[in-house]
Design a protein around this motif. Structure first.
Motif, PDB file in Angstrom:
ATOM      1  N   VAL A 295      -4.487  -8.521   7.664  1.00 34.15           N
ATOM      2  CA  VAL A 295      -5.571  -8.401   6.675  1.00 34.15           C
ATOM      3  C   VAL A 295      -5.586  -9.555   5.670  1.00 34.15           C
ATOM      4  N   MET A 296      -4.451 -10.278   5.542  1.00 38.36           N
ATOM      5  CA  MET A 296      -4.375 -11.436   4.632  1.00 38.36           C
ATOM      6  C   MET A 296      -3.582 -12.547   5.321  1.00 38.36           C
ATOM      7  N   PRO A 297      -4.200 -13.294   6.229  1.00 44.21           N
ATOM      8  CA  PRO A 297      -3.451 -14.322   6.969  1.00 44.21           C
ATOM      9  C   PRO A 297      -2.780 -15.345   6.054  1.00 44.21           C
ATOM     10  N   HIS A 298      -3.338 -15.544   4.843  1.00 46.83           N
ATOM     11  CA  HIS A 298      -2.799 -16.558   3.921  1.00 46.83           C
ATOM     12  C   HIS A 298      -1.737 -15.973   2.985  1.00 46.83           C
ATOM     13  N   ALA A 299      -1.350 -14.690   3.163  1.00 45.55           N
ATOM     14  CA  ALA A 299      -0.391 -14.064   2.241  1.00 45.55           C
ATOM     15  C   ALA A 299       0.970 -14.724   2.338  1.00 45.55           C
ATOM     16  N   CYS A 300       1.647 -14.753   1.194  1.00 46.28           N
ATOM     17  CA  CYS A 300       3.020 -15.253   1.127  1.00 46.28           C
ATOM     18  C   CYS A 300       3.954 -14.047   1.209  1.00 46.28           C
ATOM     19  N   ILE A 301       4.981 -14.138   2.060  1.00 41.73           N
ATOM     20  CA  ILE A 301       5.937 -13.032   2.188  1.00 41.73           C
ATOM     21  C   ILE A 301       7.352 -13.555   1.978  1.00 41.73           C
ATOM     22  N   GLY A 302       7.993 -13.063   0.929  1.00 47.08           N
ATOM     23  CA  GLY A 302       9.388 -13.423   0.642  1.00 47.08           C
ATOM     24  C   GLY A 302      10.320 -12.329   1.140  1.00 47.08           C
ATOM     25  N   VAL A 303      11.531 -12.716   1.500  1.00 42.73           N
ATOM     26  CA  VAL A 303      12.483 -11.786   2.127  1.00 42.73           C
ATOM     27  C   VAL A 303      13.854 -11.892   1.459  1.00 42.73           C
ATOM     28  N   ASP A 304      14.445 -10.730   1.109  1.00 45.92           N
ATOM     29  CA  ASP A 304      15.851 -10.706   0.672  1.00 45.92           C
ATOM     30  C   ASP A 304      16.724 -10.461   1.890  1.00 45.92           C
ATOM     31  N   VAL A 305      17.820 -11.208   1.992  1.00 50.54           N
ATOM     32  CA  VAL A 305      18.738 -11.000   3.120  1.00 50.54           C
ATOM     33  C   VAL A 305      20.175 -11.195   2.641  1.00 50.54           C
TER      34      VAL A 305
END
Length: 443
Positions: A295-305
Motif C-alpha cells: 500500500v506504500m511502496p515508498h515507505a521506510c521500514i527500520g528493523v531492530d535485531v
C-alpha cells in the motif's frame, strides 16, 4: 525553593526517556529553577538512566564525573530504568545524592527541599508492582520534533529484556489526555510529533492494571490524525504482532501520519524467536513488510535485531542475515546481546563468545549501510517533503523526508523548522541526499 537555582538534565536511552526528562524539567521550572545545559555550572544535575545495554550502565559513571567537574558541590540525582533496577549500585557511585525509582521520578521536586550534599545516596524506589499508575509526558526541545508518550510498561516476557522489571505493567494514557498534549505541542509551532512508549501497539490497557481496552491503538491514531496544526505524525516503534492491517491502511491514507515504520524483529531464526519468547514467527514479519510495501511502496521500514543471543549458532546468524538481506527493508538498528541480571536469557546455555558477537554485529551494520543506500537510491527522482532541523552542521542544514530519507543543503537559518517540497537528485559521498528545491510548503 528554587528561586534562580539552576538545574541541568542528561538523558540516556530511548525517545520515551527524552519525553519523560522534558516533563520532569518542566516540573522544576514550575518550582522556580532555571534550566541550563548539562555542560554548564548548575546547583543540581538530574541523570535519566537506561538499562537496555551494558554500555548505558558504564556511561552513567562518566556522566556523574562530568557533572562533578562542572560543579563539585552540585546535588546529583539519578532517575529512570537503571535507578529502578539497581538503586544501590547507583547510590554507591561517588557524588550521587538521590536515586529515584519508577514511581518516584515524577515527584522529584518533593525530594529536594535541601540541596546539601551527603556522604551517601538516598534511595526512594518501589517494588515494581507499585508502578501501576500512568504519568503522561512529552518532550519539547528540538523545535522541529516532539516525542509524545502514549503508553508505559510492558506485559511481554521476552527472555532478554529488563524493561518490565524497570517500568512495570503495560498501561496507557487516556485518549483525551494524549489529544490534549498533542494540541499543546502543535501550539508551540512544532511540526512533527513522534509517538512513543514501551509497547505502543498495546495502547488501550488502562491504569492500575485495569486490562479493559477502552480504546485501541487504531482508535488513537485515527483521532490524532484529526488534530489540527500537526503537520506530521510518526509511529516510533511497534511490535509486528500488534501492527494490524487497519493501522497500515490508515497510515497509507492519512493526512499527517508518515510512511515510516520501525518494527522490532530481533532474529530471523524461528528457533531463536521462540527462545526469546517473542510473540510471532518470521513468517508474520514478512507478511507485515509485504503489506506495508503493497500500500506504500515508498515507505521506510527500520528493523531492530539482536546478535549473539544465547544459542545463536553460525547457522542461525546466517539465517538472520539472509532473511534481512532478502527483505524489502530500509535500515537496521543492531544490538549486541548483553547479559542482564534477573532475565531468563542470562542463565541460558550456548553463550556466544564476545568476539563472535562483535563480528556478527559488524556484518549486520554493514548490511544496514547497504540497505539504506539501496532505499535512498530507490527514492532518487521522486519529489518528497522535507522538514528542516535547527542545527548548523559544518555549514549544512539537515532534514528528513516524510519517509525518513536524510537530506542536506547549505546552511540557511530561514529554513529551520520549515517544510519544503523537494526533488531528491543525488546521494553525496557521505550517504546523505543532496537537494534541488521545488517549493516551500509551510513556515
Amino acid at each position: 525553593m528554587g528561586t534562580n537555582k539552576k538545574v541541568a538534565f542528561y538523558t540516556l536511552g530511548c525517545k520515551l526517556n527524552f519525553s519523560e526528562t522534558s516533563t520532569i524539567a518542566r516540573s522544576f521550572q514550575k518550582e522556580g529553577f532555571d534550566r541550563v545545559d548539562f555542560s554548564e555550572k548548575a546547583d543540581m544535575y538530574v541523570i535519566n538512566t537506561c538499562s537496555v545495554t551494558e554500555n548505558a550502565d558504564k556511561r552513567f559513571k562518566t556522566i556523574v564525573k562530568q557533572a562533578q567537574k562542572a560543579n563539585p558541590e552540585a546535588f546529583i540525582a539519578a532517575v529512570g530504568c537503571y535507578a529502578q533496577l539497581k538503586p544501590e549500585e547507583l547510590a554507591d557511585v561517588n557524588g550521587v545524592d538521590l536515586v529515584l525509582g519508577a514511581t518516584e521520578k515524577f515527584n522529584i521536586t518533593d525530594y529536594i527541599n535541601n540541596l546539601a550534599k551527603s556522604d551517601y545516596g538516598k534511595i526512594h524506589s518501589c517494588e515494581i508492582e507499585e508502578a501501576d499508575f500512568y504519568v503522561g509526558s512529552y518532550s519539547i526541545g528540538d523545535r522541529t520534533r516532539a516525542f509524545l508518550k502514549v503508553q508505559d510498561g510492558c506485559d511481554y516476557k521476552c527472555t532478554y529484556c529488563t524493561i518490565p522489571l524497570a517500568r512495570g505493567i503495560s498501561r496507557s494514557d487516556t485518549m483525551d489526555n494524549v489529544l490534549k498534549n498533542a494540541k499543546k505541542i502543535s501550539e508551540q509551532n512544532i511540526k512533527e510529533i513522534v509517538l512513543t512508549g514501551v509497547n505502543i501497539g498495546d495502547y488501550g490497557k488502562g491504569e492500575f492494571g485495569n486490562k479493559k481496552h477502552e480504546h485501541t491503538f487504531l482508535d488513537l491514531v485515527s483521532e490524532l490524525d484529526k488534530v489540527e496544526g500537526i503537520e506530521r505524525l510518526r509511529i516510533s516503534s511497534i511490535e509486528p504482532n500488534l501492527l494490524k492491517n487497519e493501522t497500515i491502511d490508515l497510515v497509507a491514507n492519512s493526512r499527517a501520519f508518515v510512511p515510516h515504520f520501525h518494527i522490532p524483529l530481533q532474529s530471523g531464526s524461528n528457533v531463536l524467536l521462540k527462545r526469546m519468547k517473542r510473540r510471532y514467527m518470521r513468517e508474520l514479519y514478512v507478511d507485515r513488510v509485504n503489506k506495508i510495501k503493497e500500500v506504500m511502496p515508498h515507505a521506510c521500514i527500520g528493523v531492530d535485531v539482536i546478535v549473539g543471543f544465547p544459542g545463536e549458532t553460525d547457522e542461525h546468524f546466517l539465517e538472520t542475515y539472509n532473511f534481512l538481506n532478502e527483505l524489502d527493508i530500509s535500515y537496521l538498528h543492531v544490538f549486541t546481546y548483553s547479559e542482564r541480571d534477573n532475565t531468563e536469557a542470562a542463565v541460558m546455555e550456548g553463550v556466544v563468545p564476545n568476539n563472535v558477537r562483535s563480528k556478527r554485529s559488524k556484518m549486520l551494520r554493514g548490511l544496514s549501510v547497504k540497505k539504506r543506500r539501496s532505499f535512498y537510491e530507490s527514492q532518487l527522482g521522486s519529489v518528497r517533503t522535507v522538514l528542516f532541523e535547527s542545527e548548523n552542521k559544518e555549514g549544512y542544514i539537515h532534514g528528513f523526508t516524510e519517509n525518513y530519507v536524510k537530506v542536506k543543503t547549505p546552511w540557511n537559518p530561514a529554513l529551520v523548522n520549515t517544510l519544503h517540497e523537494v526533488e531528491l537528485t543525488k546521494i553525496n559521498s557521505d550517504g546523505i541526499v543532496r537537494l534541488e528545491f521545488v517549493r516551500t510548503l509551510s513556515q
